[in-house]
Write a protein that holds these residues in place. Structure first.
Motif, PDB file in Angstrom:
ATOM      1  N   UNK A 118      52.786  13.952-104.391  1.00 15.42           N
ATOM      2  CA  UNK A 118      51.893  14.037-105.542  1.00 15.42           C
ATOM      3  C   UNK A 118      50.805  12.991-105.356  1.00 15.42           C
ATOM      4  N   UNK A 119      49.573  13.439-105.192  1.00 13.44           N
ATOM      5  CA  UNK A 119      48.450  12.514-105.080  1.00 13.44           C
ATOM      6  C   UNK A 119      47.872  12.337-106.477  1.00 13.44           C
ATOM      7  N   UNK A 120      48.129  11.154-107.059  1.00 15.93           N
ATOM      8  CA  UNK A 120      47.705  10.858-108.426  1.00 15.93           C
ATOM      9  C   UNK A 120      46.344  10.176-108.394  1.00 15.93           C
ATOM     10  N   UNK A 121      45.308  10.901-108.757  1.00 16.64           N
ATOM     11  CA  UNK A 121      43.948  10.363-108.758  1.00 16.64           C
ATOM     12  C   UNK A 121      43.755   9.575-110.049  1.00 16.64           C
ATOM     13  N   UNK A 122      44.034   8.288-109.954  1.00 17.23           N
ATOM     14  CA  UNK A 122      44.113   7.400-111.118  1.00 17.23           C
ATOM     15  C   UNK A 122      42.724   6.890-111.537  1.00 17.23           C
ATOM     16  N   UNK A 123      42.686   6.236-112.684  1.00 17.84           N
ATOM     17  CA  UNK A 123      41.481   5.604-113.249  1.00 17.84           C
ATOM     18  C   UNK A 123      40.407   6.626-113.602  1.00 17.84           C
ATOM     19  N   UNK A 124      40.852   7.784-114.129  1.00 17.47           N
ATOM     20  CA  UNK A 124      39.911   8.807-114.544  1.00 17.47           C
ATOM     21  C   UNK A 124      39.169   8.424-115.827  1.00 17.47           C
ATOM     22  N   UNK A 125      39.588   7.331-116.453  1.00 12.90           N
ATOM     23  CA  UNK A 125      38.876   6.847-117.643  1.00 12.90           C
ATOM     24  C   UNK A 125      37.546   6.184-117.279  1.00 12.90           C
ATOM     25  N   UNK A 126      37.326   5.860-116.010  1.00 11.63           N
ATOM     26  CA  UNK A 126      36.090   5.230-115.559  1.00 11.63           C
ATOM     27  C   UNK A 126      35.056   6.309-115.223  1.00 11.63           C
TER      28      UNK A 126
ATOM     29  N   UNK B 140      55.805  20.285-100.544  1.00 13.82           N
ATOM     30  CA  UNK B 140      54.955  20.656-101.674  1.00 13.82           C
ATOM     31  C   UNK B 140      53.947  19.533-101.903  1.00 13.82           C
ATOM     32  N   UNK B 141      52.658  19.890-102.017  1.00 10.15           N
ATOM     33  CA  UNK B 141      51.596  18.909-102.224  1.00 10.15           C
ATOM     34  C   UNK B 141      50.823  19.267-103.492  1.00 10.15           C
ATOM     35  N   UNK B 142      50.563  18.246-104.306  1.00 12.97           N
ATOM     36  CA  UNK B 142      49.823  18.465-105.546  1.00 12.97           C
ATOM     37  C   UNK B 142      48.860  17.301-105.776  1.00 12.97           C
ATOM     38  N   UNK B 143      47.630  17.636-106.127  1.00  9.14           N
ATOM     39  CA  UNK B 143      46.644  16.636-106.523  1.00  9.14           C
ATOM     40  C   UNK B 143      46.440  16.755-108.034  1.00  9.14           C
ATOM     41  N   UNK B 144      46.480  15.630-108.725  1.00 10.65           N
ATOM     42  CA  UNK B 144      46.277  15.654-110.167  1.00 10.65           C
ATOM     43  C   UNK B 144      45.497  14.427-110.619  1.00 10.65           C
ATOM     44  N   UNK B 145      44.941  14.513-111.811  1.00 11.41           N
ATOM     45  CA  UNK B 145      44.153  13.415-112.372  1.00 11.41           C
ATOM     46  C   UNK B 145      44.940  12.705-113.463  1.00 11.41           C
ATOM     47  N   UNK B 146      44.809  11.390-113.522  1.00 13.52           N
ATOM     48  CA  UNK B 146      45.517  10.620-114.536  1.00 13.52           C
ATOM     49  C   UNK B 146      44.810   9.295-114.783  1.00 13.52           C
TER      50      UNK B 146
ATOM     51  N   UNK C 256      50.063  14.966-117.036  1.00 11.71           N
ATOM     52  CA  UNK C 256      50.140  15.860-115.866  1.00 11.71           C
ATOM     53  C   UNK C 256      51.111  15.324-114.828  1.00 11.71           C
ATOM     54  N   UNK C 257      51.142  13.996-114.659  1.00 11.88           N
ATOM     55  CA  UNK C 257      52.078  13.386-113.712  1.00 11.88           C
ATOM     56  C   UNK C 257      53.515  13.527-114.208  1.00 11.88           C
TER      57      UNK C 257
ATOM     58  N   UNK D  79      58.835  16.143-113.802  1.00 15.19           N
ATOM     59  CA  UNK D  79      59.879  16.911-114.486  1.00 15.19           C
ATOM     60  C   UNK D  79      60.282  18.150-113.691  1.00 15.19           C
ATOM     61  N   UNK D  80      59.425  18.575-112.776  1.00 15.31           N
ATOM     62  CA  UNK D  80      59.690  19.791-111.983  1.00 15.31           C
ATOM     63  C   UNK D  80      60.369  19.505-110.658  1.00 15.31           C
ATOM     64  N   UNK D  81      60.615  18.230-110.355  1.00 13.09           N
ATOM     65  CA  UNK D  81      61.268  17.899-109.077  1.00 13.09           C
ATOM     66  C   UNK D  81      62.689  18.441-109.032  1.00 13.09           C
TER      67      UNK D  81
END
Length: 272
Positions: A178-186, A242-248, A264-265, A270-272
């Motif tokens: 899971x690639x968590x693209x963090x700091x989306x508040x910026x 399994x690879x997933x990119x998401x924003x957080x 989203x994370x 929860x799906x693991x």
């Protein structure tokens, strides 16, 4: 007449040396008298029991081995704050980690799945030893990216991801990524879609240069796990896991007083 006492004595000695022989003979007779169909049923039942025990042992050992979710990424990507938010929901002031932190994490699903959440140091001098320590236990790896300064760190992010994905143990165990693209508040944060595209290009370049370097060293490019499909530009969809990119946003749009934007994370975990 003189030999009879000797014969009786030998019989008594044999009886003492083989005290279970009468019982074995009786068991043998019982088995010989049984219906063949009955005996086949016993053999099949024993086989089922043995197979079940072996299968359960395999499942339990697999659950034990892959029981952790690893938080990995570069320094200052927000891993430690994300670790705190996932466990308690609370904001916590953090500093650069120099060792790992771990705690039980209960996924938000009906099964109540539980994992050990482990936050690994992000400093480049510490990363290899902690990845080595915990990689076998990884059910999933959450790779945290600082979306706000991704453009400046794309090369470093790609190199760390390449290091993880070409590891033989990771390749064999295929934990979810899971690639968590963090700091989306910026405001300047890059989207998950753009980060994925740029990482694929950068890792494709890395694959070419690393393969060439290996060939120059020993005449073969087979010294490590090949990333993606040979003869094609690299894409994350080519990986066996399994690879997933998401924003957080571990900080959240309201800062210290608000809640994190990590739904989203949490859903993915929860799906693991």
């Amino acid at each position: 007449m003189a030999t009879e006492p000797g014969i009786n004595m030998e019989a008594k000695i044999d009886a003492r040396e083989n005290p279970f022989e009468p019982y074995l003979d009786a068991l043998k007779k019982v088995l010989e008298d049984q219906d063949p169909i009955f005996m086949i049923g016993i053999v099949v039942s024993l086989a089922v029991v043995v197979i079940t025990v072996v299968f359960l042992k395999y499942l339990l050992s697999r659950k034990t081995v892959q029981s952790a979710v690893l938080l990995v990424g570069l320094c200052d990507s927000g891993k430690t704050l994300l670790f705190s938010r996932l466990l308690s929901g609370k904001f916590k002031k953090t500093q650069t980690s120099i060792t790992d932190s771990s705690a039980p994490y209960k996924a938000k699903n009906e099964r109540g799945s539980s994992w050990i959440l482990i936050d690994l140091p992000g400093h480049d001098s510490l990363r290899p030893q902690y990845v080595e320590k915990f990689k076998s236990a990884a059910r999933a790896m959450v790779f945290v990216v600082d979306s706000a300064i991704f453009q400046k760190e794309v090369r470093d992010v790609a190199e760390f991801l390449y290091f993880l994905l070409t590891d033989s143990v990771v390749s064999r165990n295929v934990p979810s990524l899971i690639v968590a693209c963090n700091k989306q508040d910026i405001t300047m944060a890059k989207s998950a879609k753009l980060i994925r595209q740029q990482l694929e290009k950068e890792m494709n370049t890395l694959r070419v240069t690393r393969s060439a370097a290996l060939s120059a060293q020993d005449g073969s490019a087979g010294a490590s796990v090949h990333l993606g499909k040979k003869g094609k530009d690299f894409e994350f969809s080519q990986l066996p896991m399994k690879v997933e990119f998401l924003e957080c946003s571990a900080r959240g749009s309201k800062g210290e007083d608000g809640e994190a934007d990590i739904a989203s994370l949490e859903k993915s975990l929860a799906l693991l």
